[in-house]
Design a protein around this motif. Structure first.
Motif, short mmCIF file in Angstrom:
data_model
loop_
_atom_site.label_atom_id
_atom_site.label_comp_id
_atom_site.label_asym_id
_atom_site.label_seq_id
_atom_site.Cartn_x
_atom_site.Cartn_y
_atom_site.Cartn_z
N THR A 84 24.44 29.96 43.33
CA THR A 84 24.40 31.39 42.69
C THR A 84 25.34 31.68 41.54
O THR A 84 24.93 32.32 40.38
CB THR A 84 24.38 32.50 43.55
OG1 THR A 84 23.62 32.25 44.94
CG2 THR A 84 24.08 33.74 43.07
N LEU A 85 26.62 31.06 41.80
CA LEU A 85 27.46 31.35 40.58
C LEU A 85 26.97 30.19 39.38
O LEU A 85 26.99 31.02 38.21
CB LEU A 85 28.80 30.79 41.08
CG LEU A 85 29.58 31.79 42.00
CD1 LEU A 85 30.79 31.15 42.48
CD2 LEU A 85 29.94 33.06 41.18
N ALA A 86 26.36 29.24 39.73
CA ALA A 86 26.02 28.39 38.65
C ALA A 86 24.86 28.98 37.92
O ALA A 86 24.62 28.96 36.60
CB ALA A 86 25.69 27.01 39.00
N LYS A 87 23.96 29.51 38.61
CA LYS A 87 22.71 30.18 38.08
C LYS A 87 23.13 31.40 37.24
O LYS A 87 22.56 31.80 36.08
CB LYS A 87 21.66 30.76 39.20
CG LYS A 87 21.14 29.38 39.81
CD LYS A 87 20.23 29.97 40.78
CE LYS A 87 19.46 28.74 41.63
NZ LYS A 87 18.81 29.31 43.03
N LEU A 88 24.06 32.25 37.82
CA LEU A 88 24.54 33.52 37.02
C LEU A 88 25.34 32.72 35.67
O LEU A 88 24.94 33.40 34.56
CB LEU A 88 25.62 34.21 37.69
CG LEU A 88 25.09 34.98 38.74
CD1 LEU A 88 26.27 35.73 39.63
CD2 LEU A 88 24.33 36.29 37.84
N ALA A 89 26.14 31.66 35.46
CA ALA A 89 26.60 31.22 34.46
C ALA A 89 25.48 30.68 33.53
O ALA A 89 25.68 30.92 32.10
CB ALA A 89 27.55 29.84 34.81
N ALA A 90 24.64 30.19 34.08
CA ALA A 90 23.34 29.81 32.99
C ALA A 90 22.58 30.70 32.49
O ALA A 90 22.13 30.62 31.54
CB ALA A 90 22.29 28.76 33.91
N LEU A 91 22.78 31.95 33.05
CA LEU A 91 21.67 33.25 32.48
C LEU A 91 22.57 33.62 31.25
O LEU A 91 21.68 34.34 30.63
CB LEU A 91 21.68 34.19 33.59
CG LEU A 91 20.65 34.06 34.62
CD1 LEU A 91 20.78 35.25 35.65
CD2 LEU A 91 19.54 33.71 34.44
N HIS A 92 23.77 33.51 31.05
CA HIS A 92 24.62 34.35 30.14
C HIS A 92 24.97 33.38 29.27
O HIS A 92 26.13 32.49 29.92
CB HIS A 92 25.61 35.18 30.96
CG HIS A 92 26.16 36.17 30.01
ND1 HIS A 92 26.75 35.88 28.82
CD2 HIS A 92 25.93 37.65 30.30
CE1 HIS A 92 27.38 37.15 28.59
NE2 HIS A 92 26.84 38.13 29.09
N ARG B 48 27.97 49.98 42.75
CA ARG B 48 27.35 49.17 43.68
C ARG B 48 28.00 47.68 43.33
O ARG B 48 28.01 47.40 42.14
CB ARG B 48 25.90 49.12 43.90
CG ARG B 48 25.20 50.51 44.10
CD ARG B 48 25.79 51.23 45.48
NE ARG B 48 25.03 52.50 45.67
CZ ARG B 48 25.68 53.68 45.29
NH1 ARG B 48 26.84 53.76 45.02
NH2 ARG B 48 24.92 54.84 45.49
N PHE B 49 28.38 46.91 44.32
CA PHE B 49 28.81 45.40 43.89
C PHE B 49 28.20 44.54 44.78
O PHE B 49 27.96 44.61 45.97
CB PHE B 49 30.53 45.81 44.37
CG PHE B 49 31.06 46.81 43.61
CD1 PHE B 49 31.76 46.48 42.50
CD2 PHE B 49 31.27 47.94 44.24
CE1 PHE B 49 32.38 47.74 41.96
CE2 PHE B 49 31.91 49.14 43.59
CZ PHE B 49 32.51 48.81 42.53
N VAL B 50 28.12 43.27 44.07
CA VAL B 50 27.55 42.36 44.76
C VAL B 50 28.56 41.16 44.63
O VAL B 50 28.89 40.62 43.71
CB VAL B 50 26.21 41.74 44.32
CG1 VAL B 50 25.41 40.72 44.94
CG2 VAL B 50 25.12 42.96 44.33
N VAL B 51 29.14 40.52 45.90
CA VAL B 51 30.05 39.76 46.05
C VAL B 51 29.27 38.34 45.82
O VAL B 51 28.54 37.99 46.82
CB VAL B 51 31.22 39.82 46.99
CG1 VAL B 51 32.20 38.73 47.10
CG2 VAL B 51 31.92 41.25 46.92
N VAL B 52 29.64 37.55 45.10
CA VAL B 52 28.94 36.24 45.20
C VAL B 52 29.98 34.89 45.16
O VAL B 52 30.88 34.84 43.98
CB VAL B 52 28.20 36.07 43.76
CG1 VAL B 52 27.38 34.76 43.83
CG2 VAL B 52 27.18 37.32 43.41
N ARG B 53 29.77 34.37 46.24
CA ARG B 53 30.60 33.26 46.50
C ARG B 53 29.77 31.95 46.60
O ARG B 53 30.37 30.83 46.38
CB ARG B 53 31.38 33.14 47.93
CG ARG B 53 32.31 34.32 47.99
CD ARG B 53 32.96 34.34 49.47
NE ARG B 53 34.01 35.30 49.47
CZ ARG B 53 35.42 35.17 48.98
NH1 ARG B 53 35.89 33.98 48.75
NH2 ARG B 53 36.21 35.88 49.46
#
Length: 176
Positions: free
Chosen positions: A60-68, A51-56
């Motif tokens: 949200t991209l910044a939050k993903l970057a901050a998580l990892h 399953r795929f979630v496309v994030v633009r």
């Protein structure tokens, strides 16, 4: 090897992880082609649990970057595709099959991005339990979904040279 074979292998050897992106868009038709290539991957008993979630969205991209800790490039990527597996759809509900299927889809996605002239980087999420939990919360994933990886995508801002990592010490004939 024939020239054609060398060229084809050169394409694979030329695919590199891109962590620096230049400004530029990635159209919806291109994203659809990438996902089509991802879903052309082999899957245990053709269960296709990916399953795929496309994030633009830049926030949200910044939050993903901050998580990892290894995902800083997501902040400058045009988009990301979070590759998840649905445990309810996996063969025998086995996590190991889900991971193999999603990994094959991720590699196809990376090669398709390279074929489209895009930069991409595979950032693993699984097996980090805390990271899995945070990504599931951020993206409102169903309980049966396991986020396996996030793939950053965009116009490449770097061009690492082609390389091989072939090591004959890792290979034996017939038995170890």
């Amino acid at each position: 090897m024939s020239k054609t074979t060398d060229d084809n292998l050169g394409f694979i050897l030329g695919r590199r992880s891109i962590r620096v992106y230049s400004p530029g868009e990635v159209s919806e038709p291109v994203v659809t082609k990438l996902l089509e290539a991802a879903m052309a991957a082999p899957s245990a008993m053709t269960k296709d649990p990916w399953r795929f979630v496309v994030v633009r969205d830049k926030q949200t991209l910044a939050k993903l970057a901050a998580l990892h800790p290894g995902a800083a490039m997501l902040s400058s990527a045009t988009l990301a595709i979070v590759v998840c597996g649905d445990l309810d759809a996996a063969l025998e509900r086995q996590l190991s099959y889900l991971l193999q299927d999603c990994s094959a889809a991720i590699e196809n996605l990376l090669l398709a991005a390279h074929a489209q002239g895009l930069g991409a980087c595979w950032v693993g999420i699984h097996p980090g339990e805390a990271l899995i939990k945070r990504v599931k919360e951020l993206l409102f994933l169903p309980a049966s979904f396991v986020p396996v990886a996030v793939v950053s995508l965009g116009q490449p801002g770097e061009q690492p040279p082609q390389r091989t990592r072939y090591n004959p010490d890792y290979v034996r004939a017939e038995k170890w």
